[in-house]
Design an enzyme around this catalytic site. Structure first.
Site, PDB file in Angstrom:
ATOM      1  N   SER A 156      26.078  43.365  30.831  1.00 25.90           N
ATOM      2  CA  SER A 156      26.827  42.909  32.001  1.00 25.90           C
ATOM      3  C   SER A 156      27.332  41.479  31.858  1.00 25.90           C
ATOM      4  O   SER A 156      28.241  41.074  32.574  1.00 25.90           O
ATOM      5  CB  SER A 156      25.970  43.023  33.261  1.00 25.90           C
ATOM      6  OG  SER A 156      24.897  42.104  33.228  1.00 25.90           O
ATOM      7  N   LYS A 212      23.180  36.401  35.785  1.00 26.84           N
ATOM      8  CA  LYS A 212      24.590  36.441  36.188  1.00 26.84           C
ATOM      9  C   LYS A 212      25.136  35.013  36.231  1.00 26.84           C
ATOM     10  O   LYS A 212      24.405  34.041  36.051  1.00 26.84           O
ATOM     11  CB  LYS A 212      24.752  37.086  37.580  1.00 26.84           C
ATOM     12  CG  LYS A 212      24.167  38.475  37.722  1.00 26.84           C
ATOM     13  CD  LYS A 212      24.925  39.533  36.950  1.00 26.84           C
ATOM     14  CE  LYS A 212      24.267  40.908  37.110  1.00 26.84           C
ATOM     15  NZ  LYS A 212      24.928  41.928  36.274  1.00 26.84           N
TER      16      LYS A 212
END
Length: 313
Positions: A131, A190
């Site tokens: 991701s 993230k």
């Protein structure tokens, strides 16, 4: 002579056994050779670091040779311990050579030091998903700074950190952070895009921050492992840029409503914009207390030999 007496008198075979089981640093301390114990202790750290580094470089070393390196180190301890014990006198031996001192120094104290380093300074992480590609890739082994934002509940294992953040520093836009997902309790990595009070929206894959599109420039293509993605260098503000990947046109996260980041929360995105569970979806905003580390350095990648020693943008 009993076994206990043999160990107390530092018989060569006993020193060799301790050296093979626990390493040369322990057997040198057992024989009262303090400086040699310190040098071997440092050497063990250097050897372990080198083996970990080489283990991630394809074609240089594998798990079997890593194990052989560890066994060879213990053989050094056994050999040197046997030779040193034969040359040693009858004593008396210093305080640190006693059995309880050895346990305190090499087991209790070492465990405490490891806990302090992991809890307060640097923590290692492995990355199982893509991701955050291309910045952080599948198989990366990275170190994260635990002190970058101070210490909160999730800074220590089992949620034993302080209930309110101490020595706090707010994450900046563009920081790659590690946090505890408030829904699942899983740790995620993230990039921070929106801070408290910011308005964030995506239109045709472009990030709009407080009504203004984030500048980005094409950077070619990137192999995502079976398919190609377009690379862009996105700038969250002047002087802070990073690479993002776009594999699809009009994916479900390319067009969103406008998000208003509430107080005490952050809006995060994955750099792999078409394959990331982040604040656009059910994950939602991330509470500040759940952010506990800042990704700093890729130590190695178990699949890619060229991803060693990379500082994270």
């Amino acid at each position: 002579m009993t076994i206990v007496q043999a160990f107390r008198s530092r018989r060569p075979i006993c020193a060799a056994l301790i050296g093979f089981l626990f390493g040369p640093e322990t057997t040198m301390a057992y024989l009262g050779r303090g400086w040699l114990a310190i040098l071997y202790f440092i050497g063990g750290i250097v050897l372990t670091t080198a083996l970990m580094w080489l283990a991630g470089r394809e074609g240089i070393i594998n798990n079997s040779s890593t194990m052989l390196g560890a066994v060879a180190w213990r053989c050094v301890g056994a050999t040197h311990g046997f030779i040193a014990a034969r040359k040693a006198g009858s004593g008396p031996y210093p305080w640190y050579s006693r059995w309880y001192s050895l346990i305190l120094i090499f087991f209790v104290l070492s465990t405490l030091i490891a806990f302090v380093i992991r809890g307060f300074l640097f923590q290692p992480f492995t990355i199982p998903a893509s991701s955050m590609s291309p910045t952080i890739q599948t198989g990366d082994y990275l170190f994260a700074s635990k002190y970058a934002y101070g210490y909160s509940r999730y800074s220590l294992p089992m949620g034993l950190g302080p209930s309110e953040r101490i020595f706090g520093h707010a994450p900046d836009r563009g920081d790659v952070v590690i946090f505890r997902d408030p829904r699942s309790g899983t740790d995620y990595i993230k990039r921070v895009i929106g801070r408290p009070g910011d308005r964030v929206q995506l239109k045709a894959g472009i990030v709009y921050l407080n009504g203004h599109p984030l500048p980005r420039q094409p950077e070619g293509e990137f192999n995502m492992g079976g398919y190609s993605a377009r690379l862009f260098r996105e700038s969250v503000y002047p002087g802070k840029s990073y690479l993002v990947a776009e594999a699809l046109e009009n994916s479900r996260g390319d067009n969103t409503a406008e998000f208003l980041v509430p107080s005490g929360h952050y809006f995060v995105l994955g750099d792999n914009r078409d394959n990331s569970l982040d604040s656009r979806f059910d994950m939602g905003f991330i509470p500040e207390e759940n952010i506990f580390a800042k990704a700093a350095w890729v130590f190695f990648n178990q699949n890619q030999k060229d991803r060693s020693g990379i500082w994270i943008e």
